[in-house]
Design a protein around this motif. Sequence first.
Motif, PDB file in Angstrom:
ATOM      1  N   LEU A  59       0.897  -1.141   0.126  1.00 17.07           N
ATOM      2  CA  LEU A  59       0.029  -0.056   0.079  1.00 17.07           C
ATOM      3  C   LEU A  59       0.842   1.159   0.057  1.00 17.07           C
ATOM      4  CD1 LEU A  59      -2.890  -1.078   2.547  1.00 17.07           C
ATOM      5  CD2 LEU A  59      -3.030  -0.750   0.104  1.00 17.07           C
ATOM      6  N   ILE A  60       1.919   1.266   0.970  1.00 16.45           N
ATOM      7  CA  ILE A  60       2.939   2.515   0.598  1.00 16.45           C
ATOM      8  C   ILE A  60       3.499   2.593  -0.460  1.00 16.45           C
ATOM      9  CG2 ILE A  60       4.871   2.935   1.915  1.00 16.45           C
ATOM     10  CD1 ILE A  60       4.366   1.900   4.344  1.00 16.45           C
ATOM     11  N   TYR A  61       3.637   1.626  -1.104  1.00 21.16           N
ATOM     12  CA  TYR A  61       4.326   1.867  -2.703  1.00 21.16           C
ATOM     13  C   TYR A  61       3.422   2.317  -3.670  1.00 21.16           C
ATOM     14  CZ  TYR A  61       9.108   0.484  -2.051  1.00 21.16           C
ATOM     15  OH  TYR A  61      10.722   0.352  -1.673  1.00 21.16           O
ATOM     16  N   THR A  62       2.061   1.831  -3.370  1.00 22.17           N
ATOM     17  CA  THR A  62       1.293   2.151  -4.685  1.00 22.17           C
ATOM     18  C   THR A  62       0.457   3.204  -4.495  1.00 22.17           C
ATOM     19  OG1 THR A  62      -0.284   0.554  -3.430  1.00 22.17           O
ATOM     20  CG2 THR A  62       1.212  -0.176  -5.238  1.00 22.17           C
ATOM     21  N   LEU A  63       0.067   3.623  -3.185  1.00 19.28           N
ATOM     22  CA  LEU A  63      -0.950   4.793  -2.804  1.00 19.28           C
ATOM     23  C   LEU A  63      -0.136   6.078  -3.412  1.00 19.28           C
ATOM     24  CD1 LEU A  63      -2.064   3.762   0.555  1.00 19.28           C
ATOM     25  CD2 LEU A  63      -3.560   3.845  -1.359  1.00 19.28           C
ATOM     26  N   PRO A  64      -1.153   6.899  -3.755  1.00 21.83           N
ATOM     27  CA  PRO A  64      -0.738   8.457  -4.426  1.00 21.83           C
ATOM     28  C   PRO A  64      -0.327   9.155  -3.163  1.00 21.83           C
ATOM     29  CG  PRO A  64      -3.102   8.085  -4.385  1.00 21.83           C
ATOM     30  CD  PRO A  64      -2.723   6.849  -3.980  1.00 21.83           C
ATOM     31  N   ARG A  65       0.769   9.759  -3.274  1.00 17.22           N
ATOM     32  CA  ARG A  65       1.274  10.741  -1.951  1.00 17.22           C
ATOM     33  C   ARG A  65       0.871  12.287  -2.363  1.00 17.22           C
ATOM     34  NH1 ARG A  65       4.706   6.325  -2.468  1.00 17.22           N
ATOM     35  NH2 ARG A  65       6.246   7.507  -4.348  1.00 17.22           N
ATOM     36  N   ARG A  66       1.028  13.023  -1.451  1.00 18.49           N
ATOM     37  CA  ARG A  66       0.659  14.434  -1.506  1.00 18.49           C
ATOM     38  C   ARG A  66       1.704  15.260  -0.687  1.00 18.49           C
ATOM     39  NH1 ARG A  66      -4.384  12.673   0.406  1.00 18.49           N
ATOM     40  NH2 ARG A  66      -5.962  12.863  -1.582  1.00 18.49           N
ATOM     41  N   ALA A  67       2.099  16.273  -1.290  1.00 21.06           N
ATOM     42  CA  ALA A  67       3.148  17.472  -0.482  1.00 21.06           C
ATOM     43  C   ALA A  67       2.688  17.564   0.979  1.00 21.06           C
ATOM     44  CB  ALA A  67       3.100  18.469  -1.051  1.00 21.06           C
ATOM     45  N   ALA A  68       1.458  17.634   1.483  1.00 21.81           N
ATOM     46  CA  ALA A  68       0.769  17.855   2.559  1.00 21.81           C
ATOM     47  C   ALA A  68      -0.107  16.965   3.062  1.00 21.81           C
ATOM     48  CB  ALA A  68       0.441  19.381   2.945  1.00 21.81           C
ATOM     49  N   PRO A  69      -0.494  16.322   4.293  1.00 20.01           N
ATOM     50  CA  PRO A  69      -1.492  15.538   4.608  1.00 20.01           C
ATOM     51  C   PRO A  69      -2.749  16.021   4.588  1.00 20.01           C
ATOM     52  CG  PRO A  69      -0.302  16.246   6.586  1.00 20.01           C
ATOM     53  CD  PRO A  69       0.554  16.731   5.369  1.00 20.01           C
ATOM     54  N   SER A  70      -3.874  15.599   3.857  1.00 17.77           N
ATOM     55  CA  SER A  70      -5.141  15.950   3.726  1.00 17.77           C
ATOM     56  C   SER A  70      -5.613  16.070   5.116  1.00 17.77           C
ATOM     57  CB  SER A  70      -5.617  15.119   2.704  1.00 17.77           C
ATOM     58  OG  SER A  70      -6.132  13.722   3.261  1.00 17.77           O
ATOM     59  N   ARG A  71      -7.156  16.968   5.028  1.00 18.05           N
ATOM     60  CA  ARG A  71      -8.043  16.854   5.904  1.00 18.05           C
ATOM     61  C   ARG A  71      -8.413  15.373   6.527  1.00 18.05           C
ATOM     62  NH1 ARG A  71     -12.117  19.972   4.286  1.00 18.05           N
ATOM     63  NH2 ARG A  71     -10.862  21.612   4.085  1.00 18.05           N
ATOM     64  N   ARG A  72      -8.795  14.494   5.652  1.00 21.88           N
ATOM     65  CA  ARG A  72      -9.313  13.264   6.135  1.00 21.88           C
ATOM     66  C   ARG A  72      -8.254  12.501   6.622  1.00 21.88           C
ATOM     67  NH1 ARG A  72     -12.266  10.309   1.363  1.00 21.88           N
ATOM     68  NH2 ARG A  72     -13.932  11.777   2.063  1.00 21.88           N
ATOM     69  N   LEU A  73      -7.028  12.481   6.078  1.00 21.11           N
ATOM     70  CA  LEU A  73      -6.058  11.666   6.736  1.00 21.11           C
ATOM     71  C   LEU A  73      -5.733  12.024   8.030  1.00 21.11           C
ATOM     72  CD1 LEU A  73      -3.895   9.223   6.413  1.00 21.11           C
ATOM     73  CD2 LEU A  73      -2.339  10.991   5.317  1.00 21.11           C
ATOM     74  N   LEU A  74      -5.606  13.575   8.448  1.00 17.99           N
ATOM     75  CA  LEU A  74      -5.355  13.866   9.751  1.00 17.99           C
ATOM     76  C   LEU A  74      -6.420  13.666  10.581  1.00 17.99           C
ATOM     77  CD1 LEU A  74      -4.020  17.508   8.599  1.00 17.99           C
ATOM     78  CD2 LEU A  74      -2.773  15.745   9.760  1.00 17.99           C
TER      79      LEU A  74
END
Length: 616
Positions: free
Chosen positions: A354-369
């Motif tokens: 999952l860590i390798y395949t999931l898309p990444r962002r420059a900053a964490p999103s509201r949902r992830l936080l």
Amino acid sequence: MQRQTTIAVWCERIIEGGWLLALVLIPSYFNLLSSRHFEPDKATSLRAIVLIMAAAGIIRALEQAGRRAPGAPTPWRRFITTPLALPAALYALVFLVTTATSVVPSTSFWGSYQRLQGTYTNLSYIGLATLIVLTLRRREQLERLITVAVLGSLPAIGYGLVQHYQIDPLPWKGDVISRVASTMGNSIFVAAYMLMIVPFALYRAVVAFAEARAADEPGDTADFGWAAAYALLAIGSLLLLLGVTKFGAVVRSFDTSTNIPDLRYWWIFPAALTAVCGLYILPTLRPHTAERISGAMIWPGILTAGFVLLLGFAYLLGQAAGAQVVQSRAGRNDADWPFWLVGGLALVVVAYVLIYTLPRRAAPSRRLLWLQGAGMLVIAGFLLLTIFFTQSRGPWIGMGAALFVFFTLLLWRAYRRARAGATGRTGLYRNLLIAEVVVTLVLGGFVAAFNLSSAPVFQQLRSVPYIGRMGTLLETETGTGLVRTLIWRGDDKAGGAIGLISSSPLRAIIGWGPESMFVAYNKFYPPALANIEARGASPDRSHEAYLDELVTKGALGLASYLFVIISFFALAWRLLGRTDDWRTQVLCIAGVAVVVGHSIEGLTGIPIVSTLMMLG
């Protein structure tokens, strides 16, 4: 700023790795192959870790000795301007002085057989704290330390629940079902440790929720994937440790020439905890915001896979040589340890996919936080549940005090910020603060009535499992209340710890020496205590932290200890008033709550390796 050399960088990495490993290894490590299992092995492990850290620190200091920039502060200037440096140094000095004047100097320095909590171990706590203060430079390091400390409690939580729900593969002699002892061998000890973790879990949750409100990116379904990856790492680590525990319970190795048991598998549990430490560090590297997956993110997975393969290979070699037997306890099938071991590794592999395949962002999103905050609340909930299952009244009261301090100060600061910013939430925070204080007063009144009233409803309630324990706080005629009273005050034949303290004016000032109570107490042992506990047993602690300070280090020890605690509260209060950063304010509040909870628990408890390490 002067550029650091490669040697200095690696020394700092070793030092940081040392304190992160200590946060995971020390609370969870116990040794089935030693005679004492718990405290001495934890103390030895911590001392070894701090020695390695100190060696790296000395190398770093020597390497940078000739590179001090012009105008840089001298070592003495840095010392006197470092917060809490003077109180900690005085406390260390008192340890050294009272060790020199001890009735058993060698035991006072190296530690007793029972606990190994001598001056050397206590200097290791101070050394650990010193190395952290001197080396921790960035906010991300501080957040990593706190997050790993919280995640490092998961093995103790997991093993406590395993004991309570009667799936523990190890045959402990005491009752670890109704009063879980987890990885510390004592229900009071594990609760005392966990109450110091809860405020930090709440800190991480509060900060995550605050950052979520300020986040610009709302998030998408990929955030659930990242949350699942981190959850799988945590669950996989627990399955891995359960498999290792089952292995230790059923696999017995021996020398084929003499049929005498050997120690060939001594390395398995500490190695497993080291691998788990790496898995807990991985989320703090924030792969969900990284541009690419770095080597630092890969090595925890490699270490975990390497450990599982090495254990499997060692087991197969032992089986082929006929140098081990596999035998489960009657009525259990703990020989299924490979299933749990491989299952834990499989979850870790899925997490990495999952860590390798999931898309990444420059900053964490509201949902992830929000999901991160919810995860920390779940951990805090499990911590409180495990504390509840210990049935330890002192830590329960300490935990209540810590929660009261945390939420009172949090709501007070939130109210001040809302009033200063005119956000419209002033009334909300004021009402919540009033409600919290009222609820606390009501609960306090109930506990007082529960202990003082002889009404039929309270009499019946005292017989209810778990809850009934809170109705026996003032019980001094039976049980542990009577034991503590006799240890403290003695009986009509001997004066107990108070008699020991007051027997000599000089010893009242300098004490009898660290770890000396087991020897010095014999003349003041109350005969009535032999009717309750084993006749050959002599207390090595007063079960009262402040009384222990007086016994072992006298008035000097108690004064220097209180100087450290009061200095910390003064520092935290100044920081609360001077900083406008919400994260720093909540961290100060969490720190105050931790120290308050520990100090109140110490009124009837014994400081242990894990709690003293956290306090340092």
